[in-house]
Motif scaffolding. Structure first.
Motif, PDB file in Angstrom:
ATOM      1  N   ASN A 134      16.503  27.070  60.261  1.00 14.11           N
ATOM      2  CA  ASN A 134      15.206  27.768  60.298  1.00 14.11           C
ATOM      3  C   ASN A 134      15.213  28.855  59.246  1.00 14.11           C
ATOM      4  O   ASN A 134      16.246  29.115  58.623  1.00 14.11           O
ATOM      5  CB  ASN A 134      14.948  28.356  61.698  1.00 14.11           C
ATOM      6  CG  ASN A 134      15.905  29.468  62.034  1.00 14.11           C
ATOM      7  OD1 ASN A 134      15.775  30.599  61.564  1.00 14.11           O
ATOM      8  ND2 ASN A 134      16.924  29.154  62.835  1.00 14.11           N
ATOM      9  N   CYS A 138       9.667  29.755  59.466  1.00 15.47           N
ATOM     10  CA  CYS A 138       9.598  28.687  60.471  1.00 15.47           C
ATOM     11  C   CYS A 138      10.592  28.894  61.607  1.00 15.47           C
ATOM     12  O   CYS A 138      11.469  29.742  61.520  1.00 15.47           O
ATOM     13  CB  CYS A 138       9.846  27.332  59.809  1.00 15.47           C
ATOM     14  SG  CYS A 138      11.557  27.008  59.361  1.00 15.47           S
ATOM     15  N   ARG A 176      15.327  33.571  51.413  1.00 12.80           N
ATOM     16  CA  ARG A 176      14.284  33.077  52.319  1.00 12.80           C
ATOM     17  C   ARG A 176      14.624  33.375  53.789  1.00 12.80           C
ATOM     18  O   ARG A 176      13.780  33.252  54.667  1.00 12.80           O
ATOM     19  CB  ARG A 176      14.123  31.565  52.118  1.00 12.80           C
ATOM     20  CG  ARG A 176      12.794  31.023  52.609  1.00 12.80           C
ATOM     21  CD  ARG A 176      12.635  29.557  52.258  1.00 12.80           C
ATOM     22  NE  ARG A 176      13.245  28.691  53.242  1.00 12.80           N
ATOM     23  CZ  ARG A 176      14.295  27.917  53.034  1.00 12.80           C
ATOM     24  NH1 ARG A 176      14.878  27.900  51.847  1.00 12.80           N
ATOM     25  NH2 ARG A 176      14.779  27.153  53.985  1.00 12.80           N
TER      26      ARG A 176
HETATM   27 ZN   LIG Z   1      12.064  27.251  57.143  1.00  8.66          ZN
END
Ligand SMILES: [Zn+2]
Ligand SMILES: [Zn+2]
Length: 771
Positions: A134, A138, A176
């Motif tokens: 993840n 998300c 990220r």
């Molecule tokens: Zn993701």
């Protein structure tokens, strides 16, 4: 020294925590050469930025128009602006602070993002094949959050200590996964295990590979998801689908299908642009889609039904299982009949050992049980297509619904079936996830937990409680027994009406509510459900309703609709109904059964009176030989609707009568006579079904015209479970609009009892203000 610098401090409210908002801010601060800081607090996010006026404006615009994927900006409030000499030397993220008054929103769960998905399938990536991949864009949220602010220590991930690599990513602002609270990898995160049905571990190198093989061999697997366990099986194998139905004791209720991508879905369903958008949205609901004929999968997946419930994979585990292995899998909630979805590891073995052959389980706990949401794309005759929620749950909750009216915080306790609860903060209405049937003990426990949990996460303290009028409902008793807050009891169908008015911003205007439902407790002690109300939030007048019919045997008549057919026939024919031997609903009965039922009707034994439209649909469905017994709610009506062939859509309505007493009473004896005549003249089921539907449509227009003449009503709201019937909704909306009424129905708030808690809250809020 004079500069052209300013310092601006502002707060951002909405869904801004756990969605990569701070990294987004840092990146853009760099882009626009801004200094200062950002922090998460209980209100959302607070920023103090220093830069030129132009850059500050550009920055704020970027934030409003192009926020991170999962963010939802509700309000930007400037609290300070002043000239500066250059106070800050960099842009930093400050430590989160907990504040007394919370206004933060909690982010719903999300599907896997495309970036994570490509890493999942990339053999060179360190998370290749990792079932819990993840990032900030998300993954799980609401289902794992125990408290706010949304930090790892307040989630069920708190027991997993990050490895060095994950920690580096977590702390690197350019990554990220910067501050991605559920961050994990093979080395430090949750792990999968495969168990047999008795709970013994199946020793294998790769539980996913083994699970795939077992599914291919025709085994049933329980698989842990975001909000609970699913049961999965291969829909190409008749035998396993039948075995699943048998073990789950579910004869006909459609089973949902799960596919990896839209191309697969297009092979077995008709998918328009609107539908494609819904399927691919990061909410990933179950969408009702028309089957392509001939059916590609076992007819037992959704028997006697033109539709499938379909969703796209939303967890990495689902992707790994489906990828290059299955076009679709049956994917239905793991539960025992009438019980809520199972979500705890401790419960799964005991509960599904007789249903699943194997269990794919993991050690990331689910804090909040939450079912898959169900939606449908509705093609309105005169308006743009829109999506309407049938079951509002995973990935939609606890996102608030905005209502134009504001009043102090209250708590709506909902109906007993399809229960939801609702809390409000000013105009934001937090409709809880679908909880289920409160007569079930574990659902009732969930109901109480859900109230506590949402009050805590949203820090809301209700000043009043709204509940149903039914004296025996568990939630009514809960309200009356708490003994602290004032309680307002709201009639079931008035709550339906108010929920639809509120969703459509009708303020407190005089409105006609056409409420077609199952059954709800009426003010005269009878079971209402085919109601025409004229009123507003505070008051209503029962303008018209369908004539009462006895539900022979009480609750059981809902599961055995032939009892309603007999009641309808008895009202018209009395004891001469014995002569109607041509009707299958008569000839199918065992010896003596008709005698018993007619006696019950005659003497009113165990036969509560009902004006419910849902029950009339059941009766006609059974009279036509479509459905005499149901195994899921609404089955008889759903199958009756689906008998209609488009060629019969314009067929003539049957006759009916309207008696005027205090209110208008709609009597359907002429219609029943018409149906019986059509049956003995061997008319098709499609024709009779459409004539019946068109009669109900005609009655709506008739009542609306009378109400306009007598009461000057222009606005009409349509609410209640029967409006899940698309034929009915389309035609009633069409004819009323054609006759210059303004017609409103539901989108975000379910038209069924899932929307009741919100309606109760709105009615009670008005009474509370008037007290
Ligand atoms: Zn993701
Ligand atoms: Zn790690």
């Amino acid at each position: 020294m004079s500069t052209n610098l300013f310092i601006v401090k502002f707060t951002v409210k909405g869904i801004v925590q756990g969605v990569g908002f701070r990294p987004f801010v840092v990146k853009n601060a760099k882009k626009y050469n801004l200094k200062g800081w950002v922090l998460n607090d209980s209100n959302g996010v607070t920023l103090k930025i220093e830069g030129t006026e132009r850059n500050i404006t550009l920055f704020i615009n970027e934030m409003k128009t192009n926020p991170p994927a999962l963010a939802m900006i509700d309000k930007v409030n400037r609290v300070e602006k002043r000239k500066s000499n250059g106070v800050y030397s960099s842009f930093t993220i400050k430590k989160s602070v907990e504040m007394k008054h919370r206004e933060a929103l909690v982010s719903p769960d999300s599907d896997v993002c495309d970036d994570c998905l490509s890493e999942l399938h990339d053999p060179k990536n360190r998370r290749y094949g990792y079932p819990f991949i993840n990032c900030t864009n998300c993954g799980p949220r609401y289902s794992i959050i125990q408290d706010i602010p949304y930090d790892r220590k307040n989630t069920t991930m708190k027991n997993f200590v990050m490895c060095n690599k994950c920690k580096e990513e977590y702390e690197n602002i350019l990554d990220r996964r910067f501050h991605a609270q559920p961050i994990a990898c093979w080395d430090c995160g949750p792990q999968l295990r495969l168990l047999d049905s008795t709970g013994n571990e199946v020793i294998c190198k790769d539980p996913i590979k083994r699970a795939i093989k077992l599914l291919q061999e025709g085994k049933i697997l329980a698989v842990k998801g975001i909000g609970g366990f699913h049961l999965m099986a291969d829909p190409t194998q008749d035998e396993v689908v039948c075995k699943l139905r048998e073990r789950k004791r579910r004869k006909h209720k459609p089973l949902a299908l799960l596919s990896e991508n839209i191309e697969e879905v297009k092979k077995y369903c008709k998918v328009g642009n609107e539908e494609e958008k819904v399927l691919k949205s990061n909410q990933r609901p179950i969408l009702i889609l028309e089957k392509k004929m001939p059916e590609m999968y076992s007819t037992h997946v959704a028997p006697n039904n033109k539709f499938y419930g379909v969703m796209l994979a939303y967890t990495p585990i689902q992707h790994l299982i489906l990828h290059n292995n299955f076009g679709a899998l049956v994917c239905t909630s793991a539960n025992i009949i009438d019980h809520p979805i199972i979500y705890k590891n401790e419960e799964i073995i005991e509960s599904v050992s007789n249903i699943a052959d194997y269990i794919l389980i993991h050690n990331r706990d689910i804090e909040t049980r939450i079912d898959d949401s169900i939606v449908r794309v509705y093609k309105s005759p005169n308006k743009p297509n829109y999506v309407s929620d049938i079951r509002r749950a995973r990935s939609y909750c606890p996102y608030p619904i905005l209502i134009s009216k504001t009043f102090p915080t209250g708590l709506g306790l909902g109906a007993e079936l399809k229960n939801t609860i609702c809390l409000n903060r000013d105009q934001k209405f937090f409709l809880s996830q679908h909880l289920g049937d409160l007569k079930n003990n574990s659902t009732y426990e969930s109901f109480k937990e859900c109230i506590k949990h949402l009050e805590k996460l949203l820090e809301l303290k209700p000043k009043f409680i709204a509940c149903d009028m039914h004296p025996d409902y568990y939630n009514t008793r809960y309200a009356l027994n708490q003994g602290v807050l004032p309680v307002y009891q709201v009639q079931h169908h008035h709550a339906h009406m108010a929920s639809c008015m509120a969703e459509n911003g009708l303020e407190n205007k005089k409105t006609l509510g056409i409420i077609f439902d199952g059954v709800g407790y009426g003010e005269d002690g009878n079971l209402w459900g085919g109601e025409f109300f004229v009123g507003n939030y505070l008051n209503y007048k029962r303008y018209a309703h369908f004539d009462y019919i006895p539900l022979l045997g009480g609750d059981i008549a809902v599961k055995e609709p032939y009892r309603i057919a007999i009641a309808l026939l008895y009202q018209l024919y009395g004891k001469s109904l014995f002569g109607l031997k041509d009707l299958s609903v008569i000839s199918n009965r065992k010896d003596g059964e008709i005698e018993i039922l007619t006696k019950m009707a005659e003497k009113g034994i165990n036969s509560p009176l009902s004006s419910s439209v849902g029950r009339i649909f059941d009766g006609i469905s059974s009279l036509l030989g479509v459905c005499e017994y149901t195994d899921y709610e609404g089955q008889a009506a759903i199958e009756l609707e689906q008998t209609i062939d488009s060629r019969d859509r314009k067929s003539k309505p049957y006759e009916y009568l309207v008696f005027k007493k205090n209110e208008n009473i709609i009597n359907l004896n002429y219609m029943i006579k018409g149906v019986v005549d059509d049956l003995s003249n061997k008319k098709s089921k499609s024709l009779i079904s459409s004539r019946f539907h068109n009669t109900i449509v005609q009655i709506c227009l008739d009542m609306a015209n009378r109400a306009r003449k007598e009461d000057g009503v222009q606005n009409i709201v349509l609410s209640g479970g029967a409006f899940q019937n698309v034929y009915l909704l389309e035609n009633i909306e069409g004819i009323l609009e054609y006759n210059n009424f303004r017609v409103y129905h539901h989108k975000l708030v379910p038209t069924n009892d899932g929307g009741i808690s919100l309606g109760q809250l709105v009615v009670a809020g008005h009474r509370y203000l008037e007290r």
